[in-house]
Design an enzyme around this catalytic site. Structure first.
Site, PDB file in Angstrom:
ATOM      1  N   LYS A 226       0.820  -1.216   0.000  1.00  0.00           N
ATOM      2  CA  LYS A 226       0.000   0.000   0.000  1.00  0.00           C
ATOM      3  C   LYS A 226       0.858   1.273   0.000  1.00  0.00           C
ATOM      4  O   LYS A 226       2.036   1.244   0.325  1.00  0.00           O
ATOM      5  CB  LYS A 226      -0.984  -0.035   1.178  1.00  0.00           C
ATOM      6  CG  LYS A 226      -2.121  -1.020   0.860  1.00  0.00           C
ATOM      7  CD  LYS A 226      -3.247  -1.007   1.842  1.00  0.00           C
ATOM      8  CE  LYS A 226      -4.347  -1.959   1.351  1.00  0.00           C
ATOM      9  NZ  LYS A 226      -5.316  -2.286   2.392  1.00  0.00           N
ATOM     10  N   ARG A 261      -3.506 -10.055   4.807  1.00  0.00           N
ATOM     11  CA  ARG A 261      -3.971 -10.113   3.415  1.00  0.00           C
ATOM     12  C   ARG A 261      -2.838  -9.606   2.533  1.00  0.00           C
ATOM     13  O   ARG A 261      -2.423  -8.455   2.676  1.00  0.00           O
ATOM     14  CB  ARG A 261      -5.219  -9.234   3.268  1.00  0.00           C
ATOM     15  CG  ARG A 261      -5.824  -9.227   1.877  1.00  0.00           C
ATOM     16  CD  ARG A 261      -7.013  -8.261   1.827  1.00  0.00           C
ATOM     17  NE  ARG A 261      -7.639  -8.247   0.526  1.00  0.00           N
ATOM     18  CZ  ARG A 261      -7.218  -7.532  -0.512  1.00  0.00           C
ATOM     19  NH1 ARG A 261      -6.157  -6.768  -0.386  1.00  0.00           N
ATOM     20  NH2 ARG A 261      -7.853  -7.581  -1.658  1.00  0.00           N
TER      21      ARG A 261
HETATM   22  N1  HH2 Z   1      -7.398  -3.848   0.859  1.00  0.00           N
HETATM   23  C1  HH2 Z   1      -7.763  -3.840  -0.437  1.00  0.00           C
HETATM   24  C2  HH2 Z   1      -8.895  -4.544  -0.859  1.00  0.00           C
HETATM   25  N2  HH2 Z   1      -9.626  -5.270   0.006  1.00  0.00           N
HETATM   26  N3  HH2 Z   1     -10.008  -6.058   2.185  1.00  0.00           N
HETATM   27  C3  HH2 Z   1      -9.667  -6.106   3.483  1.00  0.00           C
HETATM   28  N4  HH2 Z   1     -10.384  -6.829   4.358  1.00  0.00           N
HETATM   29  N5  HH2 Z   1      -8.578  -5.413   3.968  1.00  0.00           N
HETATM   30  C4  HH2 Z   1      -7.804  -4.648   3.137  1.00  0.00           C
HETATM   31  O1  HH2 Z   1      -6.835  -4.012   3.638  1.00  0.00           O
HETATM   32  C5  HH2 Z   1      -8.136  -4.583   1.757  1.00  0.00           C
HETATM   33  C6  HH2 Z   1      -9.267  -5.320   1.306  1.00  0.00           C
HETATM   34  C7  HH2 Z   1      -6.942  -3.067  -1.421  1.00  0.00           C
HETATM   35  O2  HH2 Z   1      -5.962  -3.871  -2.023  1.00  0.00           O
HETATM   36  P1  HH2 Z   1      -6.106  -4.539  -3.471  1.00  0.00           P
HETATM   37  O3  HH2 Z   1      -7.238  -5.519  -3.499  1.00  0.00           O
HETATM   38  O4  HH2 Z   1      -4.805  -5.093  -3.868  1.00  0.00           O
HETATM   39  O5  HH2 Z   1      -6.376  -3.308  -4.419  1.00  0.00           O
HETATM   40  P2  HH2 Z   1      -7.633  -2.834  -5.282  1.00  0.00           P
HETATM   41  O6  HH2 Z   1      -8.657  -2.332  -4.331  1.00  0.00           O
HETATM   42  O7  HH2 Z   1      -7.059  -1.758  -6.163  1.00  0.00           O
HETATM   43  O8  HH2 Z   1      -8.136  -4.018  -6.063  1.00  0.00           O
END
Ligand code: HH2
Length: 283
Positions: A226, A261
């Protein structure tokens, strides 16, 4: 296809003994790190198999990016991206599968297709029907804290006391979930690193993870690659944030995280295994 009670029991058994690793599988064209990499069924399945082989405990399947500034994806498109992949993984493996969505209809169809967990970045606040869908299926709910919506959340987020506000809001979400019939042992909480938070807020939330743990629910932490890590390191892009991520994982374990995660399962499994040995002793 592994049944929900079986999978939840397996996860419950591991809680407190070792830190669980949730591998991210984004089926989106635009996620901030892995967007566009797994947009065909073949590539998504190969990635799922790789993460399972690397020791993931859970795969988190997402069909909508929630990166800062992002717009919601129409439901049909989210279903089109996620359902075939969930069905295919569930037919080949008994890995715990989580659907990363805020839409109750996507959650309902994903649970039918073989998912066991609903990971809702809004803490089940964006869609009023989410709690009943999770309760009916007997699924696990991961309730994350967000301030605002993905579109607006990084526009000058402010708190009087970020740790107290996040903890109190999550406690309310968990209470509401139980009123809807989700048992306490089917609820995990997540401080929502990067979701309506400045660098200072993210650091405080991580440092004060024990305050969140004190509510009595398992805690999941998502720091993987992040932007706050990039900021600390002088503006490094997502591809250059692995080492920083591993530092956050080790400390999250020390501060009581039950699950992390991550995008990088192999590296995370090794990091949390060493951190677990230090914190919990050799198993
Ligand atoms: N972070 C993201 C998405 N979902 N869910 C939980 N429970 N906790 C988190 O910190 C979290 C999450 C963001 O990361 P990513 O899925 O890689 O990115 P994007 O939202 O651009 O798909």
């Amino acid at each position: 296809m592994a049944a929900i009670p079986e999978v939840l029991q397996r996860l419950r058994h591991a809680l407190g003994k070792r830190t669980l690793v949730m591998g991210v599988l984004n089926l989106t064209p635009d996620s901030f790190y892995d967007g566009g990499r797994y947009t065909t069924l073949e590539r998504a399945l190969a990635r799922a198999e790789q993460m399972i082989a690397e020791g993931a405990d859970i795969l988190d399947i997402g069909g909508e990016s929630t990166r800062p500034g992002s717009e919601p994806v129409p439901m049909d498109e989210e279903l089109r991206r996620t359902l075939p992949v969930i069905e295919a993984i569930a037919s080949r493996s008994d890995i715990a599968l989580s659907i990363d969505t805020t839409k109750s209809e996507v959650a309902r169809r994903a649970l039918q297709a073989g998912a066991h967990i609903v990971n809702d970045i809004s803490g089940m606040t964006f869609d009023p029907h989410m709690p009943e869908v999770v309760a009916e299926a007997g699924a696990l709910a991961i309730l994350m804290h967000i301030k605002g919506t993905p579109k607006t959340m990084q526009q000058n987020p402010t708190y009087d006391d970020v740790v107290r506000e996040v903890r109190d809001t999550l406690a309310q979400h968990a209470e509401r979930a139980q009123q809807a019939g989700i048992p306490k042992e089917h609820i995990w909480l997540d401080p929502g690193i990067g979701f309506g938070k400045t660098l200072a807020h993210n650091l405080q939330l991580l440092r004060h993870l024990p305050d969140l743990k004190a509510l009595g629910y398992p805690v999941l932490v998502g720091t993987s690659r992040k932007s706050f890590i990039g900021l600390i390191l002088g503006g490094l892009p997502p591809e250059e944030r692995l080492e920083g991520t591993l530092a956050t994982l080790a400390l999250a374990v020390a501060w009581g995280a039950d699950a992390v995660r991550v995008h990088d399962v192999k590296e995370a499994v090794r990091a949390v295994k060493v951190a677990d040995a230090l914190v919990r002793g050799l198993s």
